[in-house]
Design a protein around this motif. Structure first.
Motif, PDB file in Angstrom:
ATOM      1  N   GLY A 271       0.814  -1.213   0.000  1.00 45.50           N
ATOM      2  CA  GLY A 271       0.000   0.000   0.000  1.00 45.50           C
ATOM      3  C   GLY A 271       0.846   1.261   0.000  1.00 45.50           C
ATOM      4  O   GLY A 271       0.529   2.244  -0.676  1.00 45.50           O
ATOM      5  N   LYS A 272       1.924   1.213   0.761  1.00 47.31           N
ATOM      6  CA  LYS A 272       2.785   2.387   0.881  1.00 47.31           C
ATOM      7  C   LYS A 272       3.458   2.705  -0.456  1.00 47.31           C
ATOM      8  O   LYS A 272       3.457   3.850  -0.918  1.00 47.31           O
ATOM      9  CB  LYS A 272       3.846   2.130   1.959  1.00 47.31           C
ATOM     10  CG  LYS A 272       4.435   3.365   2.565  1.00 47.31           C
ATOM     11  CD  LYS A 272       5.456   3.025   3.621  1.00 47.31           C
ATOM     12  CE  LYS A 272       6.781   2.630   2.988  1.00 47.31           C
ATOM     13  NZ  LYS A 272       7.817   2.295   3.991  1.00 47.31           N
ATOM     14  N   LEU A 273       4.005   1.681  -1.094  1.00 44.49           N
ATOM     15  CA  LEU A 273       4.696   1.874  -2.377  1.00 44.49           C
ATOM     16  C   LEU A 273       3.705   2.244  -3.477  1.00 44.49           C
ATOM     17  O   LEU A 273       3.996   3.070  -4.338  1.00 44.49           O
ATOM     18  CB  LEU A 273       5.482   0.611  -2.738  1.00 44.49           C
ATOM     19  CG  LEU A 273       6.668   0.331  -1.795  1.00 44.49           C
ATOM     20  CD1 LEU A 273       7.111  -1.123  -1.882  1.00 44.49           C
ATOM     21  CD2 LEU A 273       7.836   1.276  -2.123  1.00 44.49           C
ATOM     22  N   LEU A 274       2.531   1.638  -3.419  1.00 50.59           N
ATOM     23  CA  LEU A 274       1.479   1.986  -4.375  1.00 50.59           C
ATOM     24  C   LEU A 274       1.107   3.467  -4.216  1.00 50.59           C
ATOM     25  O   LEU A 274       0.900   4.179  -5.207  1.00 50.59           O
ATOM     26  CB  LEU A 274       0.262   1.098  -4.110  1.00 50.59           C
ATOM     27  CG  LEU A 274      -0.886   1.142  -5.110  1.00 50.59           C
ATOM     28  CD1 LEU A 274      -0.416   0.670  -6.479  1.00 50.59           C
ATOM     29  CD2 LEU A 274      -2.049   0.264  -4.618  1.00 50.59           C
ATOM     30  N   GLY A 275       1.049   3.920  -2.996  1.00 54.01           N
ATOM     31  CA  GLY A 275       0.732   5.323  -2.718  1.00 54.01           C
ATOM     32  C   GLY A 275       1.785   6.256  -3.294  1.00 54.01           C
ATOM     33  O   GLY A 275       1.457   7.320  -3.832  1.00 54.01           O
ATOM     34  N   LEU A 276       3.045   5.873  -3.178  1.00 57.48           N
ATOM     35  CA  LEU A 276       4.119   6.705  -3.735  1.00 57.48           C
ATOM     36  C   LEU A 276       4.013   6.752  -5.258  1.00 57.48           C
ATOM     37  O   LEU A 276       4.129   7.816  -5.859  1.00 57.48           O
ATOM     38  CB  LEU A 276       5.484   6.171  -3.299  1.00 57.48           C
ATOM     39  CG  LEU A 276       5.811   6.361  -1.812  1.00 57.48           C
ATOM     40  CD1 LEU A 276       7.092   5.628  -1.439  1.00 57.48           C
ATOM     41  CD2 LEU A 276       5.940   7.855  -1.467  1.00 57.48           C
ATOM     42  N   ALA A 277       3.772   5.591  -5.860  1.00 59.62           N
ATOM     43  CA  ALA A 277       3.595   5.552  -7.319  1.00 59.62           C
ATOM     44  C   ALA A 277       2.413   6.427  -7.728  1.00 59.62           C
ATOM     45  O   ALA A 277       2.472   7.170  -8.715  1.00 59.62           O
ATOM     46  CB  ALA A 277       3.386   4.106  -7.775  1.00 59.62           C
ATOM     47  N   PHE A 278       1.348   6.335  -6.942  1.00 57.32           N
ATOM     48  CA  PHE A 278       0.148   7.122  -7.237  1.00 57.32           C
ATOM     49  C   PHE A 278       0.448   8.613  -7.174  1.00 57.32           C
ATOM     50  O   PHE A 278       0.007   9.386  -8.027  1.00 57.32           O
ATOM     51  CB  PHE A 278      -0.964   6.755  -6.255  1.00 57.32           C
ATOM     52  CG  PHE A 278      -2.203   7.573  -6.430  1.00 57.32           C
ATOM     53  CD1 PHE A 278      -3.107   7.280  -7.448  1.00 57.32           C
ATOM     54  CD2 PHE A 278      -2.475   8.653  -5.599  1.00 57.32           C
ATOM     55  CE1 PHE A 278      -4.251   8.045  -7.621  1.00 57.32           C
ATOM     56  CE2 PHE A 278      -3.613   9.423  -5.772  1.00 57.32           C
ATOM     57  CZ  PHE A 278      -4.504   9.112  -6.788  1.00 57.32           C
ATOM     58  N   GLN A 279       1.216   9.031  -6.161  1.00 55.44           N
ATOM     59  CA  GLN A 279       1.493  10.457  -6.000  1.00 55.44           C
ATOM     60  C   GLN A 279       2.392  10.976  -7.118  1.00 55.44           C
ATOM     61  O   GLN A 279       2.214  12.097  -7.599  1.00 55.44           O
ATOM     62  CB  GLN A 279       2.126  10.727  -4.637  1.00 55.44           C
ATOM     63  CG  GLN A 279       2.322  12.211  -4.331  1.00 55.44           C
ATOM     64  CD  GLN A 279       1.004  12.961  -4.260  1.00 55.44           C
ATOM     65  OE1 GLN A 279       0.073  12.530  -3.588  1.00 55.44           O
ATOM     66  NE2 GLN A 279       0.883  14.079  -4.987  1.00 55.44           N
ATOM     67  N   ILE A 280       3.351  10.150  -7.521  1.00 56.75           N
ATOM     68  CA  ILE A 280       4.199  10.547  -8.650  1.00 56.75           C
ATOM     69  C   ILE A 280       3.323  10.749  -9.884  1.00 56.75           C
ATOM     70  O   ILE A 280       3.450  11.740 -10.603  1.00 56.75           O
ATOM     71  CB  ILE A 280       5.284   9.481  -8.926  1.00 56.75           C
ATOM     72  CG1 ILE A 280       6.235   9.399  -7.734  1.00 56.75           C
ATOM     73  CG2 ILE A 280       6.066   9.822 -10.199  1.00 56.75           C
ATOM     74  CD1 ILE A 280       7.132   8.176  -7.756  1.00 56.75           C
ATOM     75  N   GLN A 281       2.405   9.803 -10.089  1.00 57.88           N
ATOM     76  CA  GLN A 281       1.474   9.923 -11.216  1.00 57.88           C
ATOM     77  C   GLN A 281       0.628  11.191 -11.096  1.00 57.88           C
ATOM     78  O   GLN A 281       0.388  11.903 -12.071  1.00 57.88           O
ATOM     79  CB  GLN A 281       0.567   8.692 -11.247  1.00 57.88           C
ATOM     80  CG  GLN A 281      -0.564   8.798 -12.241  1.00 57.88           C
ATOM     81  CD  GLN A 281      -1.386   7.525 -12.261  1.00 57.88           C
ATOM     82  OE1 GLN A 281      -1.056   6.582 -12.953  1.00 57.88           O
ATOM     83  NE2 GLN A 281      -2.447   7.492 -11.478  1.00 57.88           N
ATOM     84  N   ASP A 282       0.194  11.484  -9.859  1.00 60.60           N
ATOM     85  CA  ASP A 282      -0.648  12.657  -9.623  1.00 60.60           C
ATOM     86  C   ASP A 282       0.114  13.938  -9.967  1.00 60.60           C
ATOM     87  O   ASP A 282      -0.426  14.821 -10.641  1.00 60.60           O
ATOM     88  CB  ASP A 282      -1.072  12.668  -8.145  1.00 60.60           C
ATOM     89  CG  ASP A 282      -2.338  13.466  -7.919  1.00 60.60           C
ATOM     90  OD1 ASP A 282      -3.343  13.189  -8.599  1.00 60.60           O
ATOM     91  OD2 ASP A 282      -2.322  14.367  -7.065  1.00 60.60           O
ATOM     92  N   ASP A 283       1.343  14.021  -9.504  1.00 62.17           N
ATOM     93  CA  ASP A 283       2.182  15.179  -9.827  1.00 62.17           C
ATOM     94  C   ASP A 283       2.391  15.258 -11.342  1.00 62.17           C
ATOM     95  O   ASP A 283       2.379  16.345 -11.931  1.00 62.17           O
ATOM     96  CB  ASP A 283       3.552  15.068  -9.133  1.00 62.17           C
ATOM     97  CG  ASP A 283       3.482  15.390  -7.643  1.00 62.17           C
ATOM     98  OD1 ASP A 283       2.369  15.663  -7.144  1.00 62.17           O
ATOM     99  OD2 ASP A 283       4.531  15.362  -6.981  1.00 62.17           O
ATOM    100  N   TYR A 284       2.625  14.111 -11.951  1.00 65.03           N
ATOM    101  CA  TYR A 284       2.843  14.041 -13.400  1.00 65.03           C
ATOM    102  C   TYR A 284       1.615  14.535 -14.155  1.00 65.03           C
ATOM    103  O   TYR A 284       1.715  15.366 -15.065  1.00 65.03           O
ATOM    104  CB  TYR A 284       3.178  12.597 -13.785  1.00 65.03           C
ATOM    105  CG  TYR A 284       3.445  12.392 -15.260  1.00 65.03           C
ATOM    106  CD1 TYR A 284       4.733  12.473 -15.774  1.00 65.03           C
ATOM    107  CD2 TYR A 284       2.402  12.117 -16.138  1.00 65.03           C
ATOM    108  CE1 TYR A 284       4.989  12.288 -17.132  1.00 65.03           C
ATOM    109  CE2 TYR A 284       2.639  11.933 -17.492  1.00 65.03           C
ATOM    110  CZ  TYR A 284       3.931  12.025 -17.986  1.00 65.03           C
ATOM    111  OH  TYR A 284       4.175  11.848 -19.321  1.00 65.03           O
TER     112      TYR A 284
END
Lengths: 321, 321
Positions: B198-211
């Motif tokens: 969940g934690k790593l998925l969240g980081l990937a999600f946030q990078i995508q969000d910023d992108y």
């Protein structure tokens, strides 16, 4: 051996004077620590401890719960100060004044979470405790919102005002006592009387607070006299005055609302006295105080166990001014 | 039979679409209800339900916990919107915009209290749940404060930024999964892998969000493109760009900070691309996504039980743009 208010307050202060937060990020926790170190009489946690000791020796659990209650109370103060735009608390800058509104908001939030963490340290079954704590927290929010709603209303009835004070102030005092008593194994009947005692004591206290804001000795009271008048706050005194005032006095009140602060305070104090609300407030306060003490009498434990609570009542609500 | 994201999201939406508050005072609870009715994908409660179903049938307790998590998440959104002075959320006025900052503050507070009330309805032992919930809530506050601290800082390291995102966004996703799994009787090893997923998925999600904020299709994304640039927010893209930029590009960035919004967005997007942060962000996102999926593989349950979580990961983090 029962403990006095002073003993419990001092012992609680010692135990509570630790860091309740991690060290980092300092930008969040230093403001929270700052506010807790402003001190205070720690009335609510002491009430929890007294509610516990009424039924036996004070348990470790009661100290955790007392800390939770004090943290919750400070959370409400930090957030109330933001909403009221209050510059000072206990003579020191408020959190939002010193650190900004956003940090004050978050420091309050994290304090509430920490309060829940302390309840979670209680070893006894916590379901009833959490339930009462949550109901109380909800009522306190409702009271604060209702108080804000009143600000923009022309007239507020005495009954509505009483209910607002009950939510905003009284229920936390009442629940603090009751939560301590739950840990002490009190039956529902005794819990109920203790709750009512706290609630009525809270109402008496608030009437006194409103009274002192208008008629108190500023040196003793430590607050600006007439602060409520300047802030345009609804108080017991104002609400009763609006009910009692003649047409001419109503006109005067409307004029005073446009007057400079000093003139407004002087004028309103004169009107309060002309309408007899100073004596009325003292009597109403005594009425609640007596009703509170009757509930204390009805609790089925030995009289001498109730002495600290009698002392607390006298400490919170002075019989003379 | 395992449930898909869509099924759980729809079922949760139906169950959650009730009033979570008393009817009075309406001035407090109508704003809270208003915000909850703005909807959302209900990702976090679904993660709780999936974490639960990974180890067996979904229990009643998991639905209570899912409601608590969604209320908590909405509490953070209401308060974050106040701090960020955000006018819109999901295309509708934010609570403070519609009802004022004080009411928004209180509506958030009472929502947090209500979240705790839902946890207290869980019939299983709640001690570990409360502990994880509280630690998560504290981390979310820390993340928000750190995010605000970054705003006034010239430079922020990528590591610091990652940690902030972890607190502000990732830990709640991770904890939602873990809390569901605790109710499902998961062992500590499986809980740990699920949390990391969940934690790593969240980081990937946030990078995508910023992108997506910079490079996304505004029609699909539903937000103003370049909103982060206009707001001067630190993002993965900006931080990487500041690390990669030449002296001339640094000068250009400083000049763009004084430019009009439209020119600033155009200029910064050009610089992002010149520094190659668009490709870098896609790769970093994939790296986190792959690490997340490895933790999912390591959970000791039958592969087919993991399919909904794989689907969720694909749903949250697109592999293509």
């Amino acid at each position: 051996m029962m403990h006095s208010f002073e003993q419990l307050s001092a012992e609680f202060a010692t135990r509570f004077d630790i860091s309740h937060f991690p060290s980092s990020p300092e930008s969040l926790y230093a403001p929270a620590d700052y506010f807790l170190r402003l001190g205070g009489k720690r009335v609510r946690p002491v009430m929890c401890l007294m509610g516990n000791e009424l039924f036996g020796e004070i348990e470790d659990d009661a100290w955790h719960l007392a800390a939770a209650i004090e943290l919750f109370h400070n959370f409400t103060l930090i957030h109330d100060d933001i909403m009221d735009k209050a510059p000072l608390r206990r003579g020191k800058p408020t959190v939002h004044e010193k650190y900004g509104a956003s940090t004050a908001l978050l420091a309050g939030d994290v304090m509430l979470v920490t309060a829940y963490d302390y309840i979670n340290r209680v070893k006894a079954d916590t379901r009833a405790i959490f339930q009462l704590f949550n109901a109380t927290a909800r009522a306190v929010c409702e009271g604060q919102q209702t108080d804000m709603d009143f600000e923009s209303r022309e007239r507020v009835g005495l009954d509505e005002y009483l209910r607002m004070i009950e939510w905003k102030t009284s229920v936390l005092l009442a629940a603090s006592l009751q939560m301590g008593s739950i840990l002490g194994g009190a039956g529902l009947g005794n819990q109920g009387h203790l709750y009512e005692f706290g609630k009525l004591l809270g109402l008496a206290f608030q009437i006194q607070d409103d009274y002192l804001d208008a008629f108190g000795d500023p040196a003793k009271f430590g607050k600006q006299v007439g602060g409520d008048i300047v802030a345009g706050k609804k108080t017991f005194l104002l609400i009763r005055t609006l009910e009692q005032a003649s047409a001419a006095q109503h006109k005067e009140i409307r004029e005073l609302q446009r007057a400079e602060p000093v003139a407004r305070v002087e004028g309103m104090l004169r009107l309060f006295k002309a309408c007899g609300v100073d004596a009325w407030a003292r009597e109403l306060k005594d009425k609640y105080m007596e009703a509170a003490l009757r509930h204390l009498e009805d609790i089925a434990v030995l009289s001498r166990r109730k002495e600290p609570l009698q002392q607390l009542a006298g400490f919170l609500v002075q019989r003379e001014y």
